[in-house]
Design a protein around this motif. Structure first.
Motif, PDB file in Angstrom:
ATOM      1  N   ARG A  66      11.390 -40.979  87.987  1.00 36.88           N
ATOM      2  CA  ARG A  66      11.997 -40.950  89.333  1.00 36.88           C
ATOM      3  C   ARG A  66      12.536 -39.548  89.562  1.00 36.88           C
ATOM      4  O   ARG A  66      13.112 -38.945  88.664  1.00 36.88           O
ATOM      5  CB  ARG A  66      13.169 -41.932  89.403  1.00 36.88           C
ATOM      6  N   ASN A  67      12.357 -38.980  90.756  1.00 33.06           N
ATOM      7  CA  ASN A  67      12.852 -37.596  90.924  1.00 33.06           C
ATOM      8  C   ASN A  67      14.345 -37.643  91.245  1.00 33.06           C
ATOM      9  O   ASN A  67      14.790 -37.359  92.337  1.00 33.06           O
ATOM     10  CB  ASN A  67      12.071 -36.895  92.022  1.00 33.06           C
ATOM     11  N   ARG A  68      15.142 -38.022  90.220  1.00 36.45           N
ATOM     12  CA  ARG A  68      16.587 -38.110  90.473  1.00 36.45           C
ATOM     13  C   ARG A  68      17.263 -36.825  90.021  1.00 36.45           C
ATOM     14  O   ARG A  68      18.449 -36.654  90.133  1.00 36.45           O
ATOM     15  CB  ARG A  68      17.185 -39.297  89.712  1.00 36.45           C
ATOM     16  N   TYR A  69      16.483 -35.933  89.442  1.00 37.50           N
ATOM     17  CA  TYR A  69      17.123 -34.683  89.025  1.00 37.50           C
ATOM     18  C   TYR A  69      16.844 -33.651  90.102  1.00 37.50           C
ATOM     19  O   TYR A  69      15.731 -33.158  90.220  1.00 37.50           O
ATOM     20  CB  TYR A  69      16.521 -34.195  87.700  1.00 37.50           C
ATOM     21  N   ARG A 109      18.600 -43.954  72.204  1.00 39.76           N
ATOM     22  CA  ARG A 109      18.004 -45.290  72.014  1.00 39.76           C
ATOM     23  C   ARG A 109      18.823 -46.360  72.706  1.00 39.76           C
ATOM     24  O   ARG A 109      18.278 -47.333  73.217  1.00 39.76           O
ATOM     25  CB  ARG A 109      17.904 -45.600  70.510  1.00 39.76           C
ATOM     26  N   THR A 110      20.152 -46.175  72.728  1.00 42.23           N
ATOM     27  CA  THR A 110      20.956 -47.319  73.224  1.00 42.23           C
ATOM     28  C   THR A 110      21.320 -47.149  74.695  1.00 42.23           C
ATOM     29  O   THR A 110      22.321 -47.658  75.149  1.00 42.23           O
ATOM     30  CB  THR A 110      22.271 -47.372  72.420  1.00 42.23           C
ATOM     31  N   GLY A 111      20.542 -46.359  75.478  1.00 40.97           N
ATOM     32  CA  GLY A 111      20.881 -46.302  76.902  1.00 40.97           C
ATOM     33  C   GLY A 111      21.407 -44.933  77.251  1.00 40.97           C
ATOM     34  O   GLY A 111      21.377 -44.023  76.440  1.00 40.97           O
ATOM     35  N   GLY A 112      21.926 -44.739  78.442  1.00 50.21           N
ATOM     36  CA  GLY A 112      22.332 -43.405  78.880  1.00 50.21           C
ATOM     37  C   GLY A 112      21.098 -42.646  79.328  1.00 50.21           C
ATOM     38  O   GLY A 112      20.059 -43.238  79.654  1.00 50.21           O
ATOM     39  N   ARG A 113      21.164 -41.358  79.288  1.00 49.30           N
ATOM     40  CA  ARG A 113      20.025 -40.584  79.838  1.00 49.30           C
ATOM     41  C   ARG A 113      18.787 -40.841  78.991  1.00 49.30           C
ATOM     42  O   ARG A 113      18.869 -41.251  77.842  1.00 49.30           O
ATOM     43  CB  ARG A 113      20.368 -39.088  79.829  1.00 49.30           C
ATOM     44  N   GLY A 114      17.641 -40.532  79.521  1.00 51.32           N
ATOM     45  CA  GLY A 114      16.393 -40.741  78.777  1.00 51.32           C
ATOM     46  C   GLY A 114      15.720 -42.026  79.241  1.00 51.32           C
ATOM     47  O   GLY A 114      16.258 -42.756  80.084  1.00 51.32           O
ATOM     48  N   GLY A 115      14.519 -42.283  78.711  1.00 54.82           N
ATOM     49  CA  GLY A 115      13.790 -43.471  79.115  1.00 54.82           C
ATOM     50  C   GLY A 115      13.312 -43.320  80.547  1.00 54.82           C
ATOM     51  O   GLY A 115      13.438 -42.253  81.164  1.00 54.82           O
ATOM     52  N   GLU A 163      14.911 -31.906  82.260  1.00 57.28           N
ATOM     53  CA  GLU A 163      15.617 -33.176  82.059  1.00 57.28           C
ATOM     54  C   GLU A 163      14.693 -34.170  81.362  1.00 57.28           C
ATOM     55  O   GLU A 163      13.478 -34.004  81.454  1.00 57.28           O
ATOM     56  CB  GLU A 163      16.032 -33.779  83.422  1.00 57.28           C
ATOM     57  N   PRO A 164      15.151 -35.194  80.701  1.00 63.20           N
ATOM     58  CA  PRO A 164      16.553 -35.399  80.312  1.00 63.20           C
ATOM     59  C   PRO A 164      16.917 -34.437  79.176  1.00 63.20           C
ATOM     60  O   PRO A 164      16.067 -34.123  78.340  1.00 63.20           O
ATOM     61  CB  PRO A 164      16.558 -36.844  79.845  1.00 63.20           C
ATOM     62  N   LYS A 165      18.138 -33.945  79.179  1.00 63.00           N
ATOM     63  CA  LYS A 165      18.526 -32.950  78.162  1.00 63.00           C
ATOM     64  C   LYS A 165      19.895 -33.321  77.605  1.00 63.00           C
ATOM     65  O   LYS A 165      20.695 -33.933  78.294  1.00 63.00           O
ATOM     66  CB  LYS A 165      18.582 -31.556  78.780  1.00 63.00           C
ATOM     67  N   TRP A 166      20.143 -32.890  76.361  1.00 56.55           N
ATOM     68  CA  TRP A 166      21.397 -33.219  75.705  1.00 56.55           C
ATOM     69  C   TRP A 166      21.996 -31.945  75.127  1.00 56.55           C
ATOM     70  O   TRP A 166      21.283 -30.956  74.915  1.00 56.55           O
ATOM     71  CB  TRP A 166      21.147 -34.239  74.566  1.00 56.55           C
ATOM     72  N   VAL A 167      23.307 -31.945  74.876  1.00 54.21           N
ATOM     73  CA  VAL A 167      23.977 -30.741  74.363  1.00 54.21           C
ATOM     74  C   VAL A 167      24.829 -31.131  73.164  1.00 54.21           C
ATOM     75  O   VAL A 167      25.571 -32.110  73.222  1.00 54.21           O
ATOM     76  CB  VAL A 167      24.879 -30.098  75.452  1.00 54.21           C
TER      77      VAL A 167
END
Lengths: 423, 207, 142, 157
Positions: free
Chosen positions: C30-33, D146-152, D88-92
């Motif tokens: 989805r283009n949410r970014y 794996r458990t949710g949040g950004r990604g997928g 995206e999705p990206k992590w720090v």
């Protein structure tokens, strides 16, 4: 940058701070845009600048017409912070300057302060020998990281694994004695923080026995490798006169022919009791610097062997309660040591006014400290003579007129560490 | 035991005037900005081939407020072994500079004076006369103020972002004994009384 | 089934696969970014772009590219030739009737020599070109 | 749960499994922590066991930014620009005390915590943290994926 996605605006976990307000404006145009010459920034984030160095290259095709190194991206204000800490506390920030050979900074600072306190000759011999041994061990670990990253810049991955493996073995020893792998602040004013744990010397013997084999691996991987010699020979040639004029010291200067090694020129901390020779070459190119550093690793282990044999028993800290912390158990017993401990911890010790310049042979060259004290319990000024600051400056002279790939080799062969360059 | 005489000395305004019996350098020359180049040229001709370091020091109350410190080493300039290098002589040139005054640049004598002079300009605000490219080297180009000056607050004037926890307040202007808070003060008083009590109680021989 | 049917299905599958693999991620993500301005700029080691890339590239880059194409295609054409030569010499039924007056071994050798000769001519022609470029200094960068 | 949701949920789970087992860090070594970061791909610690040994030098191909070292005010806009140029999705991961809170350098030159410029997912204590401390942080990032949040493919943000 107003149209930020919402989850950036709150800066994640710091809702009170608006991240856009914090930014200083973008760094201004470093170089005017020439019409024919293409300007490329080999910028702060680059795999082969060994840290946060920005080399602004004016290039014509693959050839570098103009190279302007831009530093300061890791300026940490260490010297200003040291002015606001006690003498012994300042060691913790000074330790984080040259993070590849952390004990080099402590060594030079401690020698300077001990000279001001006039206790240089009362430092116990065992402490001086332990200092020499650890300085040489960190020299080997520093050269290992240099070899590993320099080889990766030129596309060879396996030397990195061999070099880091050797470094890990040495770091296990250093951690056992000083408590930390890096930035260990093991040298204190007046001696060394704690004696070697028992069983440590046997582990050191095991390392000494294993070392020649490891060095042979490192040499066989690269020294006669045709790709390596093609890339390194004749790149970044610095003559002896130019090296001295540009303030080069350490392996960079010795590869150009001048055998200036502070351990031989101004022997400090029992260095004059061990015989070791100073590897020098005369070509002054990257390959010469490579060979000098490899030979230096073997010389360093030779010194460690001699120190291991001659290690005297005895205390490791000068027995002057106004400078060194009293042993912990004695605090509960004697009132004197409680008072001294309390005074040292809450106020630190005072150093007689005056200024001194003390220098040490670090892995990258002469690391010196010009320390000014005005009699207070805090340094008035700690000026560092950073070895890689001057070694890196020579890049301005040798970078122009080569291919971009050669500039990468030159940066690697000068071995800058940016905690020391930017302080 | 170390001689305790220096423990109670008052803070010296000009530490460089106090000459310690230390043999770190063989020659110390104090000049002003006027004869600096001439002194440096003379030393270079005497064999001091390497400019080891250029550094700045800020003595707040002293009359020439700043000191630009040059360290020189007498290195051979051709390929030479350990014996030829021997124990090279070292010299220190202290050049007193007032706030706002300029110092001639030593880049013509030694090319490696370029960056350290830029750093002294950047962190102290001492301008160097005919320096080829005098701009900031360590701080961002738009930074105001010169951080290593003694009157520049440690945490920086405009960048006091994070509120300071109360226990972390450190004095950073000039140098005074740090305020150790009332708890530490009470402990200190109590220790000193007990010490005085003990000494007067027992005979002098034990101390 | 004419041989071209296989080639047609091969091309069809390739096109289909390319289309699917390009369209599907677009649908799934989805283009949410919303892109920030810095994201659309060119990446140059973390600093803003220091010089426009519209300025002319030196000619040497194109020369090197052309030379690469020529000699890489040459190297690449060895593969089908080698495979074909190996397959031919393993024996082909339909050749028997045509040159029946030659013995089986002789036929194979004749065929072999023909393929080899063909490739030698190919290599010689390109070697002449290679020598010419080398003499004119096309390979040295400066 | 309709068939469509079940399919998407399974697809999301597969996407998360793939993303979490190949978190590619960005080569951005700042100071002392960078040396300890450099050691983790080496044989002793070897993060190729968890799929992260490929250190990408361009932010376009990296999904994890490890801020390893102290961030000075001259470097802050560059760290911010690199973060924005990552896909995206990206992590720090904020590695070490200096990146997390300015560490021992509470002075004019150092940003007191990189979370003033970019949102941080995992803070690693230590000065420098030991390599296994950093590997544990990468494991925490994998857990987050794996458990949710950004990604997928279903996550809003």
């Amino acid at each position: 940058m107003s149209n930020l996605p919402e989850w950036i605006a709150g800066a994640g976990n710091r809702p009170d701070l608006d991240p856009t307000a914090v930014l200083t404006p973008e760094p201004p145009e470093v170089v005017a845009r020439g019409d024919d010459e293409m300007v490329l920034s080999m910028g702060p984030q680059h795999p082969s600048t060994h840290g946060v160095l920005q080399v602004v290259l004016g290039i014509d095709g693959e050839e570098v017409v103009r190279a302007e190194p831009e530093i300061g991206y890791l300026h940490t204000g260490i010297e200003k912070t040291a002015e606001n800490l006690f003498w012994n506390q300042a060691l913790t920030v000074i330790d984080r300057m040259d993070y590849l050979g952390p004990l080099t900074n402590d060594f030079a600072f401690c020698l300077g302060v001990e000279r001001l306190l006039r206790i240089t000759d009362r430092i116990p011999r065992r402490a001086q020998q332990i200092r020499v041994m650890f300085a040489e061990l960190t020299r080997i670990t520093s050269h290992c990281i240099w070899l590993g990253t320099h080889a990766i810049d030129l596309g060879a991955i396996s030397p990195f694994f061999y070099a880091v493996d050797l470094r890990e073995n040495i770091l296990d020893l250093i951690e056992a004695a000083s408590g930390a792998r890096m930035n260990m602040t093991y040298f204190r004013v007046g001696g060394v923080n704690g004696d070697l744990p028992d069983g440590w010397l046997e582990r050191l013997d095991a390392l000494i026995a294993k070392f020649p084999g490891r060095m042979r691996d490192l040499r066989d991987l690269l020294q006669k490798n045709p790709i390596w010699t093609d890339r390194e020979i004749g790149v970044g040639i610095i003559s002896a006169a130019e090296a001295v004029a540009w303030g080069l010291t350490g392996p960079a200067l010795r590869a150009s022919g001048v055998a200036y090694d502070l351990r031989k020129a101004y022997p400090y901390s029992t260095y004059d009791e061990y015989e070791f020779d100073v590897p020098t070459r005369t070509e002054g190119d990257s390959y010469a610097r490579f060979l000098v550093r490899l030979d230096e690793m073997e010389e360093a282990m030779r010194i460690v062997q001699q120190v291991r044999k001659k290690l005297d028993p005895g205390p490791v800290m000068v027995d002057d309660p106004t400078i060194s912390l009293p042993p912990k158990p004695s605090i509960g017993i004697s009132m004197e040591s409680l008072i001294h401990h309390f005074k040292l911890v809450s106020e630190g010790f005072r150093v007689p006014p005056g200024d001194v310049y003390a220098a040490v042979e670090g892995p990258r060259g002469e690391v010196g400290y010009y320390i000014v004290s005005n009699g207070e319990n805090r340094p008035w000024r700690v000026r560092t003579r950073p070895a890689s600051f001057y070694n890196l400056q020579a890049l301005k002279k040798i970078a122009a007129g080569n291919l971009i790939a050669d500039v990468v080799v030159m940066i690697g062969s000068l071995d800058p560490v940016f905690g020391e360059v930017d302080r | 035991m170390a001689d305790r005489s220096f423990q109670t000395v008052s803070t010296a305004v000009d530490p460089t005037a106090v000459r310690q019996p230390i043999d770190d350098v063989d020659e110390i020359v104090r000049t002003t900005a006027g004869q600096l180049l001439e002194v440096l040229a003379r030393l270079k001709s005497q064999g001091y081939a390497q400019l080891t370091d250029v550094g700045g020091v800020d003595y707040l109350e002293r009359s020439p407020r700043f000191d630009v410190v040059y360290h020189l080493t007498a290195l051979p300039t051709r390929a030479s072994g350990v014996a030829d290098v021997g124990r090279p002589k070292r010299a220190r040139v202290l050049c007193g500079v007032d706030d706002g005054a300029a110092v001639p640049s030593a880049v013509r004598l030694w090319p490696n004076a370029d960056w350290p002079e830029r750093e002294v300009f950047d962190l102290f605000g001492i301008t160097f006369g005919d320096h080829p490219d005098l701009r900031r080297i360590q701080m961002p180009a738009d930074w105001e103020g010169h951080p290593l000056r003694k009157d520049y607050p440690l945490r920086g004037p405009a960048r006091d972002r994070t509120p300071r926890p109360p226990f972390a307040n450190k004095e950073n202007v000039g140098s005074r004994v740090p305020p150790t808070g009332e708890v530490a003060e009470r402990l200190r008083q109590e220790i000193f009384e007990r010490m005085r009590g003990e000494r007067s109680g027992e005979s002098e021989a034990t101390s | 089934m004419t041989p071209y049917a296989e080639v047609a299905t091969f091309i069809l599958v390739a096109l289909l696969l390319a289309l699917v693999l390009n369209i599907l991620p677009g649908l799934m993500a989805r283009n949410r970014y919303r892109a920030t301005p810095a994201k659309n700029e060119a990446y140059e080691c973390g600093v803003p772009q220091t010089s426009s890339i519209t300025s002319r590239f030196p000619i040497r880059f194109y020369l090197i590219a052309m030379l690469f194409v020529i000699f890489d295609v040459e190297a690449a054409s060895f593969y089908p030739w080698a495979v074909q030569m190996h397959a031919q010499t393993l024996g082909n039924a339909h050749l028997d009737e045509a040159a029946s007056y030659l013995s089986w071994a002789a036929q194979m050798r004749a065929l072999h020599m023909f393929f080899l000769g063909e490739m030698v001519v190919f290599i010689v022609v390109l070697a002449i070109g290679y020598a010419y470029v080398w003499k004119r200094g096309g390979f040295t960068w400066r | 749960m309709s068939a469509n949701q079940l399919f998407l949920a399974k697809l999301d789970e597969a996407a998360r499994w793939a993303q979490s087992s190949s978190v590619w860090p960005l080569t951005m070594g700042l100071a002392c922590c960078a040396i300890e970061m450099m050691v983790i791909p080496a044989p002793q610690y070897d993060i190729s066991r968890i799929g992260s040994e490929v250190f990408r030098s361009s932010p376009r191909q990296a999904d994890l930014m490890i801020v390893s070292g102290r961030v000075s005010h001259k470097m802050a806009p560059i760290v911010r620009r690199l973060y924005e140029q990552m896909a995206e999705p990206k992590w720090v991961i904020s590695m070490g005390a200096c990146a997390s809170s300015g560490g021992v350098f509470d002075n004019y030159a150092i940003l007191q915590g990189v979370d003033q410029v970019i949102p941080v997912d995992v803070y690693v204590p230590g000065c420098p943290p030991t390599p296994d401390g950093l590997i544990y942080a990468i494991n925490l990032i994998q857990q987050q994926i794996r458990t949710g949040g950004r990604g997928g493919i279903l996550a809003r943000a």
